[in-house]
Design a protein around this motif. Structure first.
Motif, mmCIF file in Angstrom:
data_model
loop_
_atom_site.group_PDB
_atom_site.id
_atom_site.type_symbol
_atom_site.label_atom_id
_atom_site.label_comp_id
_atom_site.label_asym_id
_atom_site.label_seq_id
_atom_site.Cartn_x
_atom_site.Cartn_y
_atom_site.Cartn_z
ATOM 1 N N ARG A 106 35.768 -19.868 14.466
ATOM 2 C CA ARG A 106 35.970 -20.654 13.269
ATOM 3 C C ARG A 106 36.619 -21.294 13.578
ATOM 4 O O ARG A 106 37.343 -22.883 13.505
ATOM 5 C CB ARG A 106 36.357 -19.423 12.344
ATOM 6 C CG ARG A 106 37.793 -19.881 11.314
ATOM 7 C CD ARG A 106 37.892 -19.226 10.676
ATOM 8 N NE ARG A 106 38.728 -19.642 9.084
ATOM 9 C CZ ARG A 106 38.540 -20.248 8.305
ATOM 10 N NH1 ARG A 106 37.455 -20.800 7.852
ATOM 11 N NH2 ARG A 106 39.584 -20.352 7.266
ATOM 12 N N ARG A 107 37.400 -20.914 14.765
ATOM 13 C CA ARG A 107 38.864 -22.097 15.401
ATOM 14 C C ARG A 107 38.259 -22.678 16.621
ATOM 15 O O ARG A 107 38.665 -24.416 16.504
ATOM 16 C CB ARG A 107 39.498 -20.715 16.399
ATOM 17 C CG ARG A 107 40.915 -19.786 15.008
ATOM 18 C CD ARG A 107 41.671 -19.147 15.967
ATOM 19 N NE ARG A 107 42.386 -18.736 15.591
ATOM 20 C CZ ARG A 107 42.937 -17.142 15.834
ATOM 21 N NH1 ARG A 107 42.951 -16.678 17.041
ATOM 22 N NH2 ARG A 107 43.493 -16.980 15.039
ATOM 23 N N LYS A 108 36.917 -22.461 16.612
ATOM 24 C CA LYS A 108 36.769 -23.882 17.578
ATOM 25 C C LYS A 108 36.287 -24.723 16.865
ATOM 26 O O LYS A 108 36.028 -26.083 16.884
ATOM 27 C CB LYS A 108 35.257 -23.520 18.781
ATOM 28 C CG LYS A 108 34.432 -24.421 19.508
ATOM 29 C CD LYS A 108 34.136 -23.554 20.929
ATOM 30 C CE LYS A 108 33.183 -24.353 21.255
ATOM 31 N NZ LYS A 108 33.677 -25.958 21.724
ATOM 32 N N VAL A 109 35.217 -24.691 15.782
ATOM 33 C CA VAL A 109 34.537 -25.816 15.083
ATOM 34 C C VAL A 109 35.460 -26.602 14.598
ATOM 35 O O VAL A 109 35.216 -27.779 14.500
ATOM 36 C CB VAL A 109 33.493 -25.343 14.248
ATOM 37 C CG1 VAL A 109 34.161 -24.643 13.003
ATOM 38 C CG2 VAL A 109 32.469 -26.213 13.601
ATOM 39 N N GLY A 110 36.322 -25.818 14.365
ATOM 40 C CA GLY A 110 38.154 -26.659 13.435
ATOM 41 C C GLY A 110 38.568 -27.672 14.309
ATOM 42 O O GLY A 110 38.805 -28.975 14.096
ATOM 43 N N TRP A 111 38.863 -27.423 15.580
ATOM 44 C CA TRP A 111 39.870 -27.940 16.398
ATOM 45 C C TRP A 111 39.059 -28.707 16.596
ATOM 46 O O TRP A 111 38.947 -30.610 17.222
ATOM 47 C CB TRP A 111 40.213 -26.813 17.372
ATOM 48 C CG TRP A 111 41.399 -26.191 17.214
ATOM 49 C CD1 TRP A 111 41.224 -25.056 16.700
ATOM 50 C CD2 TRP A 111 42.693 -26.854 16.395
ATOM 51 N NE1 TRP A 111 42.693 -24.631 16.411
ATOM 52 C CE2 TRP A 111 42.993 -25.614 16.122
ATOM 53 C CE3 TRP A 111 43.055 -27.770 15.845
ATOM 54 C CZ2 TRP A 111 44.350 -25.783 15.515
ATOM 55 C CZ3 TRP A 111 43.927 -28.222 15.251
ATOM 56 C CH2 TRP A 111 45.023 -26.738 14.790
ATOM 57 N N ASP A 112 36.885 -28.589 17.078
ATOM 58 C CA ASP A 112 36.294 -29.913 17.671
ATOM 59 C C ASP A 112 36.371 -30.978 16.532
ATOM 60 O O ASP A 112 36.518 -31.595 17.565
ATOM 61 C CB ASP A 112 35.170 -29.350 17.809
ATOM 62 C CG ASP A 112 34.536 -28.277 19.576
ATOM 63 O OD1 ASP A 112 35.917 -27.546 19.984
ATOM 64 O OD2 ASP A 112 34.132 -27.281 19.491
ATOM 65 N N LEU A 113 35.903 -30.441 15.450
ATOM 66 C CA LEU A 113 36.160 -31.310 14.618
ATOM 67 C C LEU A 113 37.314 -32.623 14.199
ATOM 68 O O LEU A 113 37.573 -33.243 14.671
ATOM 69 C CB LEU A 113 35.584 -30.816 13.162
ATOM 70 C CG LEU A 113 35.758 -31.693 12.563
ATOM 71 C CD1 LEU A 113 34.584 -32.848 12.124
ATOM 72 C CD2 LEU A 113 35.705 -31.515 11.023
ATOM 73 N N TYR A 114 38.203 -31.499 14.387
ATOM 74 C CA TYR A 114 39.213 -32.537 14.066
ATOM 75 C C TYR A 114 39.907 -32.899 15.853
ATOM 76 O O TYR A 114 41.095 -34.561 15.436
ATOM 77 C CB TYR A 114 41.314 -31.617 14.288
ATOM 78 C CG TYR A 114 41.010 -31.302 13.126
ATOM 79 C CD1 TYR A 114 40.790 -31.683 11.716
ATOM 80 C CD2 TYR A 114 41.828 -30.018 11.995
ATOM 81 C CE1 TYR A 114 40.651 -30.860 10.400
ATOM 82 C CE2 TYR A 114 41.570 -29.252 11.145
ATOM 83 C CZ TYR A 114 41.208 -29.499 10.453
ATOM 84 O OH TYR A 114 40.941 -29.022 9.009
ATOM 85 N N ARG A 126 47.005 -35.266 7.540
ATOM 86 C CA ARG A 126 45.679 -35.452 8.041
ATOM 87 C C ARG A 126 44.788 -34.943 7.856
ATOM 88 O O ARG A 126 43.555 -34.732 7.796
ATOM 89 C CB ARG A 126 45.747 -36.180 9.608
ATOM 90 C CG ARG A 126 46.542 -37.696 9.448
ATOM 91 C CD ARG A 126 46.197 -38.250 10.691
ATOM 92 N NE ARG A 126 44.791 -38.512 11.250
ATOM 93 C CZ ARG A 126 43.750 -39.350 12.000
ATOM 94 N NH1 ARG A 126 44.919 -38.954 13.592
ATOM 95 N NH2 ARG A 126 42.292 -39.610 11.710
ATOM 96 N N MET A 127 45.212 -33.425 7.948
ATOM 97 C CA MET A 127 43.831 -32.117 8.006
ATOM 98 C C MET A 127 44.010 -31.812 6.239
ATOM 99 O O MET A 127 42.868 -32.117 6.494
ATOM 100 C CB MET A 127 44.403 -30.867 8.443
ATOM 101 C CG MET A 127 45.061 -31.078 10.338
ATOM 102 S SD MET A 127 45.209 -29.281 10.804
ATOM 103 C CE MET A 127 45.798 -29.268 12.296
#
Length: 237
Positions: A106-114, A126-127
């Protein structure tokens, strides 16, 4: 092709490609999607399996002014702190207690997108703006809401997932993309009001549908998948 025919290599490859190129896109072109295409996708999706053929899905398709009105109202509620606080999800999509490997993914996909969007971990404004784009369907020309009768139980929700997957795969087969969105469940009361839902109808999720914007950097996000050996056991003896 009948239900008993063996598919050709080309047919197999086409199905595999539709599944593997399905991604949750977050930027769409304004290009309209013909109503007949939407109906064709839903007709194909309706062949999803369901326990004793109950077919628990109900679909609400939004385009044009209806899409703009409802999306704008939801986004405004999300961006207003007082209104936002007054809206809560009706069911828990995510676990209340996270553990590895799920929290890591979950964290990885979020930070990859951001990261693709150049949004720093400290940039809460911005988030919030990016998350708020969920509610205007990422500018897609078609938005869909899915509801289920409250008497239906967990098995019907499993059936519903297969129906939603069919929609996404059938859309890819027609050159379209989608984004399934649980984010809408926070605003189920507002959506129920806009759609004039009967009290026995419960919101499952929303979905954006349209043509991908290839120039949008967020659409370059490709999420990782665990290898088969990581999640599968083969028992032979």
């Amino acid at each position: 092709m009948s239900r008993f025919d063996m598919p050709t290599l080309e047919q197999t490859a086409a199905v595999d490609a539709a599944i593997k190129t399905r991604h949750s896109l977050r930027a769409f072109l304004p290009t309209p999607v013909p109503r007949q295409t939407i109906e064709d996708i839903l007709e194909v999706a309706s062949h999803a399996p369901s326990g004793t053929n109950t077919q628990p899905w109900q679909v609400h398709v939004l385009t044009g002014a209806a899409l703009q009105r409802i999306g704008g109202r939801i986004q405004a509620a999300y961006l207003d702190p007082e209104q936002n606080a007054a809206h809560k999800e009706e069911y828990a999509y995510y676990p209340t207690e996270w553990r590895s490997p799920y929290i890591d993914r979950r964290r990885k996909v979020g930070w990859d997108l951001y990261g693709l969007l150049g949004i720093a971990k400290t940039d809460k404004a911005r988030m919030q703006h990016q998350h708020g784009r969920n509610f205007i369907f990422f500018d897609a020309p078609v938005g869909m809401f899915f509801t289920i009768d409250r008497v239906m139980q967990q098995g019907s929700w499993l059936d519903y997932g297969m129906f939603l997957q069919n929609i996404m795969v059938a859309a890819r087969a027609r050159g379209l993309h989608t984004c399934p969105q649980a984010a809408f469940t926070q605003f189920h009361r507002l959506i129920a009001d806009e759609l004039q839902l009967a009290p026995e109808q419960m919101l499952v999720c929303g979905m954006s549908l349209g043509y991908a914007d290839p120039a949008a950097v967020e659409n370059s996000l490709v999420t990782e998948r665990a290898p088969v050996a990581e999640f599968t056991r083969f028992l032979e003896d």
